[in-house]
Design an enzyme around this catalytic site. Structure first.
Site, PDB file in Angstrom:
ATOM      1  N   SER A 278       0.867  -1.184   0.000  1.00 54.88           N
ATOM      2  CA  SER A 278       0.000   0.000   0.000  1.00 54.88           C
ATOM      3  C   SER A 278       0.900   1.228   0.000  1.00 54.88           C
ATOM      4  O   SER A 278       2.077   1.147   0.385  1.00 54.88           O
ATOM      5  CB  SER A 278      -0.844  -0.006   1.276  1.00 54.88           C
ATOM      6  OG  SER A 278      -1.486   1.237   1.473  1.00 54.88           O
TER       7      SER A 278
ATOM      8  N   TYR B 147      -2.406  -1.179  10.288  1.00 48.53           N
ATOM      9  CA  TYR B 147      -2.320  -1.299   8.827  1.00 48.53           C
ATOM     10  C   TYR B 147      -0.964  -0.792   8.328  1.00 48.53           C
ATOM     11  O   TYR B 147      -0.302  -1.432   7.513  1.00 48.53           O
ATOM     12  CB  TYR B 147      -3.465  -0.500   8.205  1.00 48.53           C
ATOM     13  CG  TYR B 147      -3.658  -0.684   6.723  1.00 48.53           C
ATOM     14  CD1 TYR B 147      -4.416  -1.748   6.233  1.00 48.53           C
ATOM     15  CD2 TYR B 147      -3.107   0.202   5.804  1.00 48.53           C
ATOM     16  CE1 TYR B 147      -4.611  -1.918   4.866  1.00 48.53           C
ATOM     17  CE2 TYR B 147      -3.292   0.047   4.447  1.00 48.53           C
ATOM     18  CZ  TYR B 147      -4.051  -1.010   3.984  1.00 48.53           C
ATOM     19  OH  TYR B 147      -4.238  -1.171   2.626  1.00 48.53           O
TER      20      TYR B 147
HETATM   21  P1  NAD Z   1     -11.499  -6.003  -0.332  1.00 49.11           P
HETATM   22  O1  NAD Z   1     -12.126  -5.933   1.022  1.00 49.11           O
HETATM   23  O2  NAD Z   1     -12.331  -5.771  -1.531  1.00 49.11           O
HETATM   24  O3  NAD Z   1     -10.728  -7.354  -0.543  1.00 49.11           O
HETATM   25  C1  NAD Z   1     -10.028  -7.992   0.474  1.00 49.11           C
HETATM   26  C2  NAD Z   1      -9.987  -9.444   0.139  1.00 49.11           C
HETATM   27  O4  NAD Z   1      -9.323 -10.133   1.211  1.00 49.11           O
HETATM   28  C3  NAD Z   1     -11.381 -10.055   0.003  1.00 49.11           C
HETATM   29  O5  NAD Z   1     -11.384 -11.028  -1.016  1.00 49.11           O
HETATM   30  C4  NAD Z   1     -11.581 -10.699   1.358  1.00 49.11           C
HETATM   31  O6  NAD Z   1     -12.498 -11.783   1.312  1.00 49.11           O
HETATM   32  C5  NAD Z   1     -10.165 -11.183   1.634  1.00 49.11           C
HETATM   33  N1  NAD Z   1      -9.929 -11.510   3.020  1.00 49.11           N
HETATM   34  C6  NAD Z   1     -10.179 -10.765   4.131  1.00 49.11           C
HETATM   35  N2  NAD Z   1      -9.872 -11.452   5.236  1.00 49.11           N
HETATM   36  C7  NAD Z   1      -9.405 -12.655   4.825  1.00 49.11           C
HETATM   37  C8  NAD Z   1      -8.930 -13.808   5.494  1.00 49.11           C
HETATM   38  N3  NAD Z   1      -8.890 -13.874   6.825  1.00 49.11           N
HETATM   39  N4  NAD Z   1      -8.536 -14.873   4.744  1.00 49.11           N
HETATM   40  C9  NAD Z   1      -8.594 -14.828   3.396  1.00 49.11           C
HETATM   41  N5  NAD Z   1      -9.037 -13.769   2.703  1.00 49.11           N
HETATM   42  C10 NAD Z   1      -9.428 -12.689   3.421  1.00 49.11           C
HETATM   43  O7  NAD Z   1     -10.283  -4.961  -0.263  1.00 49.11           O
HETATM   44  P2  NAD Z   1      -9.251  -4.451  -1.374  1.00 49.11           P
HETATM   45  O8  NAD Z   1      -9.292  -2.984  -1.321  1.00 49.11           O
HETATM   46  O9  NAD Z   1      -9.439  -5.149  -2.662  1.00 49.11           O
HETATM   47  O10 NAD Z   1      -7.876  -4.892  -0.696  1.00 49.11           O
HETATM   48  C11 NAD Z   1      -7.015  -5.852  -1.236  1.00 49.11           C
HETATM   49  C12 NAD Z   1      -5.590  -5.571  -0.802  1.00 49.11           C
HETATM   50  O11 NAD Z   1      -5.183  -4.310  -1.343  1.00 49.11           O
HETATM   51  C13 NAD Z   1      -5.432  -5.455   0.709  1.00 49.11           C
HETATM   52  O12 NAD Z   1      -4.232  -6.059   1.110  1.00 49.11           O
HETATM   53  C14 NAD Z   1      -5.379  -3.962   0.940  1.00 49.11           C
HETATM   54  O13 NAD Z   1      -4.675  -3.628   2.096  1.00 49.11           O
HETATM   55  C15 NAD Z   1      -4.660  -3.514  -0.323  1.00 49.11           C
HETATM   56  N6  NAD Z   1      -4.845  -2.104  -0.640  1.00 49.11           N
HETATM   57  C16 NAD Z   1      -6.078  -1.605  -0.918  1.00 49.11           C
HETATM   58  C17 NAD Z   1      -6.204  -0.250  -1.228  1.00 49.11           C
HETATM   59  C18 NAD Z   1      -7.529   0.358  -1.570  1.00 49.11           C
HETATM   60  O14 NAD Z   1      -7.606   1.582  -1.674  1.00 49.11           O
HETATM   61  N7  NAD Z   1      -8.581  -0.402  -1.793  1.00 49.11           N
HETATM   62  C19 NAD Z   1      -5.077   0.574  -1.231  1.00 49.11           C
HETATM   63  C20 NAD Z   1      -3.842   0.044  -0.923  1.00 49.11           C
HETATM   64  C21 NAD Z   1      -3.737  -1.309  -0.628  1.00 49.11           C
END
Ligand code: NAD
Length: 257
Positions: free
Chosen positions: A139, A152
């Site tokens: 991130s 985080y």
């Molecule tokens: P999201 O909530 O849409 O997806 C998260 C995914 O992780 C989902 O498929 C969820 O089911 C899964 N998950 C959660 N807990 C779990 C567990 N215990 N075991 C297995 N799977 C699990 O969120 P996202 O925004 O797509 O995030 C995905 C990644 O990207 C994360 O690591 C997040 O930190 C990172 N990220 C997101 C953003 C953003 O702005 N959305 C920015 C930077 C980084």
């Protein structure tokens, strides 16, 4: 760019960025293993729909990424694991002195520790095949901080550090390990932060998006899951064979500030 013949395991991929990456991997010809902690008909149907749309093999394997053993079992059950994408992640926002210990533990386990377990289990398979790609979805918060996100930010900085270490340990092998650092991407994880922020600042949804979420994103646009998928496919390509141990920001200029 063809990833035909490669199998990609993407943790946390029944939603958001992980699903976007799985789709772009499949579009590039890779067989994909989707994952989350649930085990519903919808999860398996999602894999089937990707298989049908892109003509690849796609499976869904349930495994809870907060549990180290389950992380390792996911890789075992996947069989081949030429490409590992550590993407599963959760968020909780609170001042550090009020941060619930359970939330701290869960974020560290899912967002950081899972990467250790899956990489440890996948590396022997990559070495056996003589090729491997690891992409850790960190991130902008792996490079910089924001208030109220202690767990985080700690987890994502940990992922960046772990990425560099694994890259050095595999530097003389045809295996690379990199981290992608997205800025804000409009996924369920970010959607979930909007109502509380609206309440906290007494703002409309539009104002929260523009003046809070995208405040530090100079492009004033969300990155998309397709862009994250395309960046991941690039890191798996031959053009990226000498890119290892680095972070690639997809953040509309956030970390240039
Ligand atoms: P999201 O909530 O849409 O997806 C998260 C995914 O992780 C989902 O498929 C969820 O089911 C899964 N998950 C959660 N807990 C779990 C567990 N215990 N075991 C297995 N799977 C699990 O969120 P996202 O925004 O797509 O995030 C995905 C990644 O990207 C994360 O690591 C997040 O930190 C990172 N990220 C997101 C953003 C953003 O702005 N959305 C920015 C930077 C980084």
């Amino acid at each position: 760019m063809s990833l035909q013949g490669k199998t990609a395991v993407i943790t946390g991929s029944n939603s958001g960025i992980g699903l976007g990456i799985a789709r772009e991997m499949a579009r590039a010809g890779a067989d994909v293993v989707l994952n989350s902690y649930t085990d519903s008909d919808e999860d398996h149907a999602l894999a089937a729909s990707i298989a049908e749309e892109f003509g690849v093999s796609a499976r869904y394997i349930s495994a809870d990424m907060s549990n180290g053993e389950a992380c390792r079992e996911l890789i075992t059950k996947a069989g081949d694991c030429d490409i590992l994408i550590n993407n599963a992640g959760i968020q909780h926002v609170a001042p550090v002195d009020q941060f619930p210990t359970g939330k701290w533990d869960a974020i560290i386990a899912i967002n950081m520790n899972s990467n250790f377990h899956t990489m440890a289990a996948a590396l022997p398979k990559m070495r056996e095949k003589g090729w491997g790609r690891i992409v850790n979805i960190a991130s902008a918060h792996g490079l910089t901080a924001s208030p109220y996100k202690a767990a985080y930010v700690a987890a994502k900085h940990g992922v960046v550090g772990m990425t560099k270490t694994v890259a050095l340990e595999t530097a003389e092998e045809p295996i690379t390990c990199n981290a992608i650092c997205p800025g804000y991407v409009l996924t369920p994880l970010v959607e979930a932060q909007i109502p509380d922020t609206m309440k906290e600042y007494n703002m409309s949804r539009e104002d929260v998006v523009k003046n809070v979420l995208l405040k530090r994103q100079p492009s004033k646009e969300f990155a998309t899951v397709e862009q994250l998928g395309g960046t991941t496919v690039f890191l798996c390509s031959d053009a990226a064979a000498q890119i290892t141990g680095t972070t690639l920001s997809v953040d509309g200029g956030w970390t240039a500030l």
